[in-house]
Scaffold this active site. Structure first.
Site, PDB file in Angstrom:
ATOM      1  N   GLY A   1      30.284  49.456  93.490  1.00 14.14           N
ATOM      2  CA  GLY A   1      29.183  49.858  94.362  1.00 14.14           C
ATOM      3  C   GLY A   1      28.150  48.765  94.448  1.00 14.14           C
ATOM      4  O   GLY A   1      28.325  47.689  93.878  1.00 14.14           O
TER       5      GLY A   1
ATOM      6  N   GLU B   1      31.570  48.587  99.846  1.00 15.43           N
ATOM      7  CA  GLU B   1      31.479  47.929  98.547  1.00 15.43           C
ATOM      8  C   GLU B   1      32.805  48.076  97.799  1.00 15.43           C
ATOM      9  O   GLU B   1      33.277  47.125  97.176  1.00 15.43           O
ATOM     10  CB  GLU B   1      30.356  48.562  97.707  1.00 15.43           C
ATOM     11  CG  GLU B   1      28.972  48.427  98.315  1.00 15.43           C
ATOM     12  CD  GLU B   1      28.292  47.104  97.935  1.00 15.43           C
ATOM     13  OE1 GLU B   1      28.912  46.290  97.235  1.00 15.43           O
ATOM     14  OE2 GLU B   1      27.135  46.909  98.362  1.00 15.43           O
TER      15      GLU B   1
ATOM     16  N   GLU C   1      35.032  44.921  96.579  1.00 14.16           N
ATOM     17  CA  GLU C   1      35.188  44.656  95.153  1.00 14.16           C
ATOM     18  C   GLU C   1      36.593  44.894  94.629  1.00 14.16           C
ATOM     19  O   GLU C   1      36.975  44.350  93.590  1.00 14.16           O
ATOM     20  CB  GLU C   1      34.186  45.513  94.355  1.00 14.16           C
ATOM     21  CG  GLU C   1      32.754  45.063  94.604  1.00 14.16           C
ATOM     22  CD  GLU C   1      31.722  45.932  93.906  1.00 14.16           C
ATOM     23  OE1 GLU C   1      30.547  45.582  93.928  1.00 14.16           O
ATOM     24  OE2 GLU C   1      32.100  46.983  93.349  1.00 14.16           O
TER      25      GLU C   1
ATOM     26  N   GLU D   1      36.096  41.246  87.529  1.00 13.03           N
ATOM     27  CA  GLU D   1      37.355  41.932  87.265  1.00 13.03           C
ATOM     28  C   GLU D   1      37.234  43.426  87.511  1.00 13.03           C
ATOM     29  O   GLU D   1      36.259  44.069  87.109  1.00 13.03           O
ATOM     30  CB  GLU D   1      37.796  41.698  85.822  1.00 13.03           C
ATOM     31  CG  GLU D   1      39.284  42.014  85.620  1.00 13.03           C
ATOM     32  CD  GLU D   1      39.703  41.924  84.168  1.00 13.03           C
ATOM     33  OE1 GLU D   1      40.861  42.255  83.875  1.00 13.03           O
ATOM     34  OE2 GLU D   1      38.867  41.539  83.331  1.00 13.03           O
TER      35      GLU D   1
END
Lengths: 243, 243
Positions: free
Chosen positions: B53, B70, B74, B123
């Site tokens: 987020g 997001e 990601e 990660e």
DNA sequence: CCAAAAGTGTTTCCGATACACCCATGA
DNA sequence: TCATGGGTGTATCGGAAACACTTTTGG
């Protein structure tokens, strides 16, 4: 909403939106589900009706606290059940600037309060949910969402409790459920007095106070109260709580 | 979170907080419920793990869209079930400045994606919900809230569906419900194969595709799919959907 | 004395649960 | 051939729903 606050300034790598906390306040007048609204005194949507609420202040401990504070300032209501509903964050919700609204559902024993206009003399008034006035912003949508959630919750949680006084009769409680669930199909199931009473009493957290409500041309109804502790136990143990 | 954005400035009568949209992403590995987390590369909470987020951008159409964006940036995940959970707005949630977080629950068919580190090389990794690493901010609390809601919803809605592929077997579905409801008392009820199958098929929106899943040393299991349309009808008509 | 609503006993019926058994497959 | 898990028939039991009747009170 308090006026005449000093001006705030920022500078940040990230955008900061305006955020309000608004409450959909439900009450029950003995027959129908009601909603508490506030008439708007200024533009935009002057003369239309809006949910009680306003901008979150940097001193509010939380959004919920802000909703609670605004509600008290605008209507004098406090000590009520309040719970988050959903956020509304679309672009264009407010013509002035982009506003994110965190909406709450509040449940009030309506007759406990005589609604007074708030600090800023705007009018606050109850409306039956099926006969609402012209609404400001996207508050119609918020109300629709709240009604859906309320109906949903009515199946699983004893929310009707919060719309009544500490002591209530079973028929009062039943008429609340009818009012909430009216457009739904499973109306008939609830309408049966016998089965409703069974279900409520078997649950274990509707307690007979021993008192009775007199003054009408028929049998005096028993007054019950809600045992919140027993309810919370039941809630964490298993499920299948209400209708 | 995209870096190197130009600086934003404001001046307003009302305070404007920073607002993030974070997602609690659930997956299922065939045995346990899993959670997708991102390792923090910088302070605060460097090395701890956080929910995917970030800050809502002024161009995001909504908070939900921001969470979605997001998550994609990601982890590469998209096309998933997502739903608002709750906002978290306490003071002190982020040591840098006050941040309001709108939290979402997302459900993913875990095996559909090979999780890659995001744009910024942080990660992303799956963890079993009962064995989480050190968490950043108040994300532990958010996850707890999400788990409760998930368990609650499992009783009323066919959410298990979203954790599986389009076509699935009844035992896969059943093991998901076991995994979700495990700490709950009504485990035993679900554990019965026969009754689970009855309940699912009677509902009307779990459809037999005619295909079967082969390759194990026993009977080939039927593959089913979820009829979203029929489900939505059932949802608006009556209630009492799942377990 | 009647209307209106409270309160409660009881039968019926359906659905959840429990149990049992057969089937198909790969090793 | 056997272990494993898939698939399905069915008896039982309990709780929800339906029905019916009595009680109380003000007008």
């Amino acid at each position: 909403m308090i006026e005449n606050r000093e001006t705030h300034k920022w500078e940040s790598k990230y955008w900061h939106p305006a955020v309000t906390a608004d409450a959909v306040v439900f009450g029950f007048d003995g027959e129908r589900l009601n909603l508490l609204l506030i008439e708007r005194g200024g533009e935009p949507f002057k003369g239309a009706w809006a949910l009680p609420g306003g901008f979150i202040d940097k001193d509010d401990p939380s959004a919920e606290a802000a909703a609670y504070r605004e509600l008290y300032e605008e209507t004098g209501i406090k000590d009520i059940y309040i719970e988050e509903l959903k956020t509304f964050s679309d672009i264009g919700r407010d013509p002035r600037e982009r506003v994110i609204t965190i909406a709450f559902i509040a449940l009030v024993a309506k007759n406990k309060y005589r609604i007074k206009g708030g600090d800023d003399a705007k009018e606050a008034k109850w409306f039956p949910v099926d006969n609402l006035p012209r609404l400001a912003f996207d508050h119609g949508r918020i109300i629709k969402t709240a009604l859906n959630k309320l109906r949903q919750k009515a199946h699983n949680e004893p929310i009707g409790i919060y719309l009544l006084n500490k002591e209530f009769t079973l028929s009062q409680l039943q008429s609340i459920y009818s009012a909430i669930l009216t457009p739904s199909a499973d109306n008939n199931k609830i309408l049966n007095k016998r089965n409703f009473a069974n279900k409520m009493l078997k649950s274990g957290y509707i307690i007979d106070t021993g008192k009775r409500l007199t003054g009408h041309p028929h049998n005096a109804a028993k007054l019950y109260s809600f045992d919140e502790e027993k309810y919370n136990n039941a809630k964490t143990t298993g499920m299948q709580l209400m209708l």
